[in-house]
Write an enzyme that holds these catalytic residues in place. Structure first.
Site, short mmCIF file in Angstrom:
data_model
loop_
_atom_site.label_atom_id
_atom_site.label_comp_id
_atom_site.label_asym_id
_atom_site.label_seq_id
_atom_site.Cartn_x
_atom_site.Cartn_y
_atom_site.Cartn_z
N THR A 10 0.80 -1.23 0.00
CA THR A 10 0.00 0.00 0.00
C THR A 10 0.83 1.28 0.00
OG1 THR A 10 -0.11 -0.22 2.41
CG2 THR A 10 -1.95 -1.13 1.15
N GLU A 11 2.14 1.15 -0.20
CA GLU A 11 3.02 2.33 -0.08
C GLU A 11 2.64 3.46 -1.02
OE1 GLU A 11 5.39 -1.14 1.54
OE2 GLU A 11 3.94 -0.80 -0.07
#
Length: 252
Positions: free
Chosen positions: A130-131
């Site tokens: 999810t960066e």
């Protein structure tokens, strides 16, 4: 280790992330503790990696992320390099690592999952790289993720940042089993692993991580194990229809 619980039970080393109030999210201290724990697992034959509470590891701790805002670029390099070195220690652990995953395993948590040899997940487990949702990328965990799921799957999930349920993680190879009873599944896998020769198990892990491409090298590896004490005992036990010396009552 305040953020980690390490327990040895006979041949099994249990390492548990112990920050349940923070969903076992990474901070500098936990990263250092994990690095230390996996840098020397002694003669453990199996390492079980788990997280206390409702989640395995929800990625980076908010306060740790906040502190990075004030770091220089070089300080950020050193900070993220410590995360990489920790993941490298888990990935290269000589003993097989079995991950027990429930709840969230996001960002660096999914990276940690990618470093394990066998991953058992609860049906409610949620994964994700999810960066990009934070304007950053999963660069540090990428080598371990590529090795686990391949660049094809990584391209999709690195770019979208979308979350994966346990069945999707199973389809792409991040997870090996999705089960209703985590502890029963982990116990079964540990038991199966303990049936194998300790030296052979570690050699098999090295082979899977860094397979030689030369046939002669492979032949020498096989011959060395076959001619060794453990290989001789295993072959003799098989031929004599008896239990090999390394098998304990609990693993039989």
């Amino acid at each position: 280790m305040p953020g980690l619980r390490v327990e040895r039970e006979a041949d099994v080393l249990r390492i548990a992330l112990a920050r349940p109030e923070r969903r076992n999210a990474f901070n500098a201290e936990l990263i250092a503790e994990l690095h230390e724990a996996f840098s020397d697992v002694g003669d453990a034959r199996v390492v079980v990696l788990s997280g206390d509470g409702e989640s395995f590891c929800a990625g980076a701790d908010v306060e740790w992320q906040r502190s990075s805002i004030d770091l220089s670029e070089e300080e950020n390099v050193q900070d993220t390099l410590r995360l990489y070195r920790m993941l490298e220690a888990v990935d290269s652990c000589p003993a097989p690592v079995v991950a027990r995953v429930q709840g969230y395993a996001l960002g660096g948590g999914s990276g940690l999952v990618a470093c394990a040899d066998v991953v058992v997940a609860a049906s409610d487990a949620t994964f994700g790289f999810t960066e990009v949702r934070l304007g950053i990328i999963p660069a540090v965990i990428s080598p371990f993720v590529f090795a686990k799921i391949g660049a094809g799957a990584a391209r999709r999930y690195f770019l979208t940042g979308e979350r994966l349920d346990a069945q999707a993680a199973l389809r792409i190879g991040l997870v090996h089993e999705v089960v209703a009873e985590l502890d029963d599944a982990v116990r079964r896998i540990v038991g199966e692993t303990l049936k194998s020769g300790p030296e052979a198990t570690r050699a098999a892990k090295r082979l899977a991580r860094e397979p030689p491409s030369d046939g002669e090298d492979l032949a020498r590896i096989a011959a060395g194990l076959r001619a060794g004490v453990e290989g001789q005992e295993g072959l003799r036990a098989f031929l004599e229809k008896r239990t090999p010396a390394w098998r304990s009552e609990s693993s039989s």
